[in-house]
Design a protein around this motif. Structure first.
Motif, PDB file in Angstrom:
ATOM      1  N   CYS A  65       0.844  -1.202   0.000  1.00 24.10           N
ATOM      2  CA  CYS A  65       0.000   0.000   0.000  1.00 24.10           C
ATOM      3  C   CYS A  65       0.882   1.255   0.000  1.00 24.10           C
ATOM      4  N   LEU A  66       0.442   2.265  -0.735  1.00 23.46           N
ATOM      5  CA  LEU A  66       1.237   3.497  -0.827  1.00 23.46           C
ATOM      6  C   LEU A  66       0.978   4.418   0.359  1.00 23.46           C
ATOM      7  N   THR A  67      -0.191   4.272   1.007  1.00 19.78           N
ATOM      8  CA  THR A  67      -0.520   5.130   2.153  1.00 19.78           C
ATOM      9  C   THR A  67      -1.198   4.316   3.256  1.00 19.78           C
ATOM     10  N   ALA A  74      -3.297  -1.738   5.022  1.00 20.73           N
ATOM     11  CA  ALA A  74      -3.463  -1.133   3.700  1.00 20.73           C
ATOM     12  C   ALA A  74      -4.667  -0.197   3.721  1.00 20.73           C
ATOM     13  N   CYS A  75      -4.555   0.942   3.001  1.00 17.09           N
ATOM     14  CA  CYS A  75      -5.626   1.949   3.057  1.00 17.09           C
ATOM     15  C   CYS A  75      -6.878   1.492   2.318  1.00 17.09           C
ATOM     16  N   SER A  77      -7.619   2.249  -0.708  1.00 17.91           N
ATOM     17  CA  SER A  77      -8.085   3.171  -1.747  1.00 17.91           C
ATOM     18  C   SER A  77      -6.979   3.699  -2.666  1.00 17.91           C
ATOM     19  N   CYS A  81      -3.596  -0.492  -3.739  1.00 16.37           N
ATOM     20  CA  CYS A  81      -4.693  -1.284  -3.158  1.00 16.37           C
ATOM     21  C   CYS A  81      -5.717  -1.658  -4.231  1.00 16.37           C
TER      22      CYS A  81
HETATM   23 ZN   LIG Z   1      -3.451   1.601  -0.142  1.00 16.41          ZN
END
Ligand SMILES: [Zn+2]
Length: 343
Positions: A65-67, A74-75, A77, A81
């Motif tokens: 996940c990037l954020t 994991a976000c 969104s 994801c």
């Molecule tokens: Zn994410």
């Protein structure tokens, strides 16, 4: 064509957000918090039915996940994801047995090594989840060892197993261990009641599953207690020569050789407990106590121990390429020799 779309569907399901279980909370915080300080390979192991694979996927998603959110999850969104939800993320590899095989092969590990050595595409790292890790054959394990000795930068390998002892020590020693233990009984019962309602057999299912809630739920879904009852009937009929090992083995194989032999192991172990500790002994199949006690009257304890060893051996052999039908038939012939006098 149908096969291809089935495979695609499977890939989507495999990387979609997994269920989160309450008994993972502490382990999650600990593992997620320490992740960047741990070796790049983790071994998630413990009894079946504790959600290790879901935990591994949750971890994999959070690493890609990037954020990630405050809990390290994991976000759900970001771009990464979304690709995971669609089953098309280019930086995750899910490695398990192929449909027609019982082992993870060296070719699969070579492919994984190639995949891991490439730079990440969307995420900041590459992640692989490999399960069940104990079914890697020797060549596969050796090949994996090479990767573990020189891990590609920024890669994470998550091995999942409920029989970690079968993974070569050289591989195990290069992994940080995440050990899964059954939750407290109250917590497990609460989850089971939330999942399938307050049922009278929740307690015995949980005991049968060694305290592992997901295994208990599977036992409930598959009518395990009824199946075990019917397996004991088969054993009684064999002892009374109202059935033949050949016919019985064929039925067991069709219904699933491994669960059947696992159940027989449990029943044989119950017989040993009743034989050594007496009629009040704690058993895994309390509803079958009287019938087991009846069988016990015509068995020599020494022969019973040998039979238990034989069941244990067959359990292991069923995981090899040997003919399952012959293995079960041989076991049932032994059973008839152990209990020759039941009517
Ligand atoms: Zn994410």
């Amino acid at each position: 064509m149908a096969k291809k779309s089935e495979q695609a569907e499977e890939a989507v399901v495999r990387t979609r957000a997994p269920e989160q279980y309450p008994w993972h909370d502490d382990l999650w915080q600990m593992t997620r918090g320490a992740m960047m300080r741990l070796p790049h390979a983790l071994l998630l192991h413990g009894l079946p039915g504790l959600g290790k694979q879901a935990f591994g996927l949750r971890l994999a998603r959070s690493l890609l996940c990037l954020t990630p959110n405050g809990a390290g999850d994991a976000c759900g969104s970001c771009k990464s994801c979304a690709l995971l939800d669609a089953g098309t993320h280019p930086d995750i590899a899910m490695v398990t047995t192929l449909a027609d095989s019982k082992v993870i092969s060296v070719d699969q590990i070579r492919e994984l090594t190639d995949f891991m050595s490439l730079k990440p595409h969307t995420a900041t790292r590459k992640v692989a989840v490999l399960w069940p890790a104990h079914v890697m054959n020797v060549n596969a394990a050796n090949s994996l060892l090479k990767m573990l000795e020189e891990p590609p930068a920024g890669s994470f390998l998550l091995l999942v197993s409920d029989q970690a002892g079968r993974i070569p020590a050289t591989v195990r020693s290069r992994c940080a261990r995440v050990i899964f233990r059954p939750p407290a009984r109250d917590e497990a019962m609460r989850w089971l009641e939330d999942t399938r309602g307050t049922q009278s057999d929740n307690v015995s299912l949980l005991a049968l599953a060694g305290g592992a809630p997901l295994a208990a739920a599977v036992f409930a879904e598959t009518g395990w207690i009824e199946q075990r009852d019917s397996l004991l009937t088969d054993l009684e009929n064999l002892a009374g020569h109202r059935d033949t090992p050949c016919a019985c083995a064929s039925r067991w194989k069709s219904a699933g050789a491994e669960p059947a032999v696992d159940a027989v192991y449990g029943l044989a172990a119950d017989l040993v407990r009743l034989g050594t500790a007496g009629p009040g002994a704690s058993v895994s199949a309390p509803e079958l106590r009287d019938r087991l006690q009846h069988i016990l009257q015509s068995i020599e304890l020494k022969k019973l121990y040998h039979f238990l060893d034989a069941v244990s051996e067959v359990r292991n052999l069923l995981r090899t390429p040997l003919d399952q039908l012959l293995l079960i038939e041989d076991l049932l012939i032994r059973w008839q020799r152990v209990v020759p006098h039941i009517v």
